[in-house]
Design a protein around this motif. Structure first.
Motif, PDB file in Angstrom:
ATOM      1  N   THR A   1      57.551  -8.766  35.970  1.00 20.80           N
ATOM      2  CA  THR A   1      56.597  -9.429  35.091  1.00 20.80           C
ATOM      3  C   THR A   1      56.525 -10.921  35.405  1.00 20.80           C
ATOM      4  OG1 THR A   1      58.369  -9.543  33.442  1.00 20.80           O
ATOM      5  CG2 THR A   1      56.758  -7.769  33.216  1.00 20.80           C
ATOM      6  N   VAL A   2      55.447 -11.547  34.954  1.00 21.27           N
ATOM      7  CA  VAL A   2      55.183 -12.947  35.276  1.00 21.27           C
ATOM      8  C   VAL A   2      55.000 -13.749  33.989  1.00 21.27           C
ATOM      9  CG1 VAL A   2      53.489 -14.512  36.327  1.00 21.27           C
ATOM     10  CG2 VAL A   2      54.165 -12.419  37.520  1.00 21.27           C
ATOM     11  N   TYR A   3      55.702 -14.870  33.892  1.00 19.15           N
ATOM     12  CA  TYR A   3      55.484 -15.799  32.786  1.00 19.15           C
ATOM     13  C   TYR A   3      54.181 -16.566  33.025  1.00 19.15           C
ATOM     14  CZ  TYR A   3      60.488 -15.666  31.347  1.00 19.15           C
ATOM     15  OH  TYR A   3      61.739 -15.306  30.914  1.00 19.15           O
ATOM     16  N   THR A   4      53.362 -16.694  31.995  1.00 19.12           N
ATOM     17  CA  THR A   4      52.199 -17.573  32.082  1.00 19.12           C
ATOM     18  C   THR A   4      52.653 -19.021  31.907  1.00 19.12           C
ATOM     19  OG1 THR A   4      51.741 -17.542  29.703  1.00 19.12           O
ATOM     20  CG2 THR A   4      50.760 -15.772  31.064  1.00 19.12           C
ATOM     21  N   ALA A   5      51.765 -19.941  32.251  1.00 19.50           N
ATOM     22  CA  ALA A   5      52.079 -21.360  32.066  1.00 19.50           C
ATOM     23  C   ALA A   5      52.346 -21.664  30.594  1.00 19.50           C
ATOM     24  CB  ALA A   5      50.939 -22.216  32.606  1.00 19.50           C
ATOM     25  N   ASP A   6      51.569 -21.084  29.703  1.00 19.77           N
ATOM     26  CA  ASP A   6      51.767 -21.335  28.271  1.00 19.77           C
ATOM     27  C   ASP A   6      53.112 -20.819  27.793  1.00 19.77           C
ATOM     28  OD1 ASP A   6      49.340 -22.604  28.040  1.00 19.77           O
ATOM     29  OD2 ASP A   6      48.274 -20.849  27.260  1.00 19.77           O
ATOM     30  N   GLU A   7      53.519 -19.658  28.297  1.00 18.34           N
ATOM     31  CA  GLU A   7      54.825 -19.109  27.904  1.00 18.34           C
ATOM     32  C   GLU A   7      55.955 -20.009  28.386  1.00 18.34           C
ATOM     33  OE1 GLU A   7      53.922 -14.299  27.784  1.00 18.34           O
ATOM     34  OE2 GLU A   7      54.329 -15.277  29.716  1.00 18.34           O
ATOM     35  N   LEU A   8      55.840 -20.509  29.591  1.00 22.06           N
ATOM     36  CA  LEU A   8      56.881 -21.392  30.121  1.00 22.06           C
ATOM     37  C   LEU A   8      56.893 -22.729  29.393  1.00 22.06           C
ATOM     38  CD1 LEU A   8      56.465 -20.635  33.910  1.00 22.06           C
ATOM     39  CD2 LEU A   8      58.478 -20.126  32.530  1.00 22.06           C
ATOM     40  N   ARG A   9      55.714 -23.250  29.085  1.00 30.62           N
ATOM     41  CA  ARG A   9      55.651 -24.512  28.350  1.00 30.62           C
ATOM     42  C   ARG A   9      56.322 -24.374  26.986  1.00 30.62           C
ATOM     43  NH1 ARG A   9      50.795 -25.115  28.774  1.00 30.62           N
ATOM     44  NH2 ARG A   9      50.729 -26.593  30.521  1.00 30.62           N
ATOM     45  N   ALA A  10      56.095 -23.260  26.320  1.00 29.72           N
ATOM     46  CA  ALA A  10      56.716 -23.039  25.013  1.00 29.72           C
ATOM     47  C   ALA A  10      58.237 -22.990  25.137  1.00 29.72           C
ATOM     48  CB  ALA A  10      56.193 -21.739  24.401  1.00 29.72           C
ATOM     49  N   ILE A  11      58.731 -22.359  26.191  1.00 29.66           N
ATOM     50  CA  ILE A  11      60.181 -22.294  26.412  1.00 29.66           C
ATOM     51  C   ILE A  11      60.746 -23.680  26.682  1.00 29.66           C
ATOM     52  CG2 ILE A  11      61.919 -21.528  28.081  1.00 29.66           C
ATOM     53  CD1 ILE A  11      60.365 -18.869  28.240  1.00 29.66           C
ATOM     54  N   CYS A  12      60.073 -24.438  27.546  1.00 36.40           N
ATOM     55  CA  CYS A  12      60.561 -25.776  27.895  1.00 36.40           C
ATOM     56  C   CYS A  12      60.562 -26.694  26.673  1.00 36.40           C
ATOM     57  CB  CYS A  12      59.710 -26.372  29.012  1.00 36.40           C
ATOM     58  SG  CYS A  12      59.934 -25.573  30.622  1.00 36.40           S
ATOM     59  N   GLU A  13      59.503 -26.672  25.907  1.00 41.45           N
ATOM     60  CA  GLU A  13      59.444 -27.521  24.717  1.00 41.45           C
ATOM     61  C   GLU A  13      60.522 -27.130  23.718  1.00 41.45           C
ATOM     62  OE1 GLU A  13      55.453 -27.165  23.291  1.00 41.45           O
ATOM     63  OE2 GLU A  13      54.611 -28.497  24.827  1.00 41.45           O
ATOM     64  N   HIS A  14      60.709 -25.829  23.556  1.00 42.02           N
ATOM     65  CA  HIS A  14      61.723 -25.339  22.617  1.00 42.02           C
ATOM     66  C   HIS A  14      63.122 -25.757  23.074  1.00 42.02           C
ATOM     67  CE1 HIS A  14      62.908 -22.640  19.344  1.00 42.02           C
ATOM     68  NE2 HIS A  14      63.858 -22.177  20.130  1.00 42.02           N
ATOM     69  N   ALA A  15      63.387 -25.608  24.352  1.00 39.77           N
ATOM     70  CA  ALA A  15      64.695 -25.981  24.887  1.00 39.77           C
ATOM     71  C   ALA A  15      64.929 -27.484  24.774  1.00 39.77           C
ATOM     72  CB  ALA A  15      64.805 -25.532  26.341  1.00 39.77           C
ATOM     73  N   HIS A  16      63.937 -28.268  25.154  1.00 37.96           N
ATOM     74  CA  HIS A  16      64.107 -29.720  25.130  1.00 37.96           C
ATOM     75  C   HIS A  16      64.276 -30.242  23.714  1.00 37.96           C
ATOM     76  CE1 HIS A  16      61.964 -29.954  29.293  1.00 37.96           C
ATOM     77  NE2 HIS A  16      63.247 -29.674  29.403  1.00 37.96           N
ATOM     78  N   GLU A  17      63.620 -29.617  22.751  1.00 33.00           N
ATOM     79  CA  GLU A  17      63.803 -30.022  21.350  1.00 33.00           C
ATOM     80  C   GLU A  17      65.248 -29.843  20.904  1.00 33.00           C
ATOM     81  OE1 GLU A  17      61.033 -27.652  19.215  1.00 33.00           O
ATOM     82  OE2 GLU A  17      59.283 -28.863  19.782  1.00 33.00           O
ATOM     83  N   ARG A  18      65.949 -28.928  21.567  1.00 34.66           N
ATOM     84  CA  ARG A  18      67.346 -28.646  21.238  1.00 34.66           C
ATOM     85  C   ARG A  18      68.301 -29.269  22.251  1.00 34.66           C
ATOM     86  NH1 ARG A  18      63.979 -25.674  19.031  1.00 34.66           N
ATOM     87  NH2 ARG A  18      64.332 -24.348  17.212  1.00 34.66           N
ATOM     88  N   ASP A  19      67.795 -30.234  23.018  1.00 32.19           N
ATOM     89  CA  ASP A  19      68.598 -30.964  24.013  1.00 32.19           C
ATOM     90  C   ASP A  19      69.159 -30.035  25.085  1.00 32.19           C
ATOM     91  OD1 ASP A  19      68.208 -33.501  22.889  1.00 32.19           O
ATOM     92  OD2 ASP A  19      69.801 -33.141  21.424  1.00 32.19           O
ATOM     93  N   MET A  20      68.414 -28.962  25.384  1.00 35.67           N
ATOM     94  CA  MET A  20      68.777 -28.095  26.489  1.00 35.67           C
ATOM     95  C   MET A  20      67.800 -28.323  27.643  1.00 35.67           C
ATOM     96  SD  MET A  20      69.853 -24.458  24.715  1.00 35.67           S
ATOM     97  CE  MET A  20      68.245 -24.157  23.978  1.00 35.67           C
ATOM     98  N   LEU A  21      68.283 -28.117  28.860  1.00 36.93           N
ATOM     99  CA  LEU A  21      67.469 -28.264  30.057  1.00 36.93           C
ATOM    100  C   LEU A  21      66.982 -26.894  30.511  1.00 36.93           C
ATOM    101  CD1 LEU A  21      69.808 -30.842  31.804  1.00 36.93           C
ATOM    102  CD2 LEU A  21      67.638 -31.324  30.642  1.00 36.93           C
TER     103      LEU A  21
END
Length: 358
Positions: A161-181
């Motif tokens: 399966t393939v992550y869309t750009a929107d799915e990846l952006r949501a993951i990155c924003e969620h992680a960064h909000e929690r000080d995760m890379l």
């Protein structure tokens, strides 16, 4: 000068034999092989001081942005180990899908070689979501629990399966909000970008990914992957970690020139798009065979299906492919840059023939 016209090597395989076990089974793309010959001859500075590795930085910056820096390594597991070490503190943990390559297929290398704790999450399709990440993203400040410090996603996933750009952006924003890379295992990133019809940076740099393991071997290289740092402030000591992890090539020009051939033009896209198209052709060819059930979306270069066990066993005598799940009878067929329409059609005919004997 020694005569190099002849060789004592003997071809020990039949080049007409085709398989669907892995895109790693394919040979070297002719354009990559020509590039290796181009880089041969004369002397170049070892360990990355060569002209090819220097030029490689311009190529990666063109695809991933001017802040991107590429560090060539030998293989995908090495790229992941180096990248994750560069992201995590000694007490940190990475959150990944239960099916992730770093968890299932690297013989414990992140844990044994780098001391990295992996917190896994079960998924239906190999893809993480912010909600799934939160099942393991807790315990900050608790000295008894490894601290969630990074998220690793695989693109395309082990389930094809393939992550869309929107799915990846949501993951990155969620992680960064929690000080995760965020780390992306991009062994088949080219296939994902080809599937989505977007540039490589659209599903990496532009959505907030910090570090990428960029794959080449599965897309026609002899060997070699790159750790690509997209956010310089996210990593530390990566040059030393690469050496310490046994991933610093002496004759690095021969790794770097392959990526120049792959990424300097559109070879990466042509090869990945072709592999994806062959997977779509295979799925269409077998979908109408009575008793064969495709069980996952065909979004990159993999096809997953369920066959009767006796059919799988007979078919594996004719073609190499993996039984993916012993419990369900699910199999995986992978297509590569050199898979031909005839290869696909012949496999489909073999499947139909074996199914007719059930």
């Amino acid at each position: 000068m020694a005569d190099t016209a002849g060789t004592d090597a003997v071809r020990r395989h039949d080049p007409a034999v085709r398989g669907f076990a892995s895109d790693n089974h394919a040979g070297i793309h002719p354009e990559v092989l020509a590039a290796l010959t181009l880089a041969n001859g004369g002397h170049q500075i070892a360990y990355g001081g060569d002209e090819y590795t220097a030029h490689l930085q311009e190529i990666f910056a063109g695809h991933f942005g001017e802040r991107a820096t590429a560090y060539p390594v030998f293989n995908g597991s090495g790229a992941n180990v180096v990248a994750l070490q560069a992201l995590l503190p000694r007490w940190g943990t990475v959150i990944a899908a239960e099916s992730a390559h770093i968890n299932v297929d690297e013989c414990g290398a992140p844990e044994k070689l780098a001391g990295i704790k992996i917190h896994t999450v079960a998924t239906l399709d190999g893809k993480l979501t912010p909600e799934l990440i939160d099942r393991q993203a807790y315990g900050w400040g608790d000295e008894h629990r490894a601290q969630p410090s990074a998220v690793s996603v695989t693109q395309s996933t082990e389930s094809g399966t393939v992550y869309t750009a929107d799915e990846l952006r949501a993951i990155c924003e969620h992680a960064h909000e929690r000080d995760m890379l965020v780390h992306v295992d991009g062994a088949r990133l080219a296939n994902a970008a080809a599937s989505l019809g977007v540039p490589l940076r659209a599903i990496t740099t532009d959505v907030g990914v910090d570090v990428l393991s960029f794959g080449g071997t599965k897309n026609g290289l002899l060997l070699g992957e790159c750790v690509v740092v997209l956010e310089p402030e996210a990593v530390r000591d990566i040059r030393y970690l690469r050496k310490m992890s046994l991933q610093l090539a002496s004759k690095m020009r021969f790794v770097s020139v392959q990526f120049e051939a792959l990424l300097g033009g559109d070879l990466w896209l042509r090869s990945a798009a072709h592999a994806n198209a062959m997977a779509e052709r295979l799925a269409a060819a077998v979908d109408g065979i009575d008793g064969v059930r495709i069980v996952r979306p065909v979004q990159a270069n993999a096809v997953f299906a369920i066959l009767p066990r006796e059919v799988t066993e007979r078919l594996q005598k004719r073609y190499r492919f993996y039984l993916w799940d012993e419990r369900t009878g699910e199999v995986r067929w992978m297509c590569a840059f050199d898979t031909t329409p005839d290869d696909v059609d012949n496999l489909a005919e073999a499947i139909a023939d074996e199914m007719s004997r059930v």
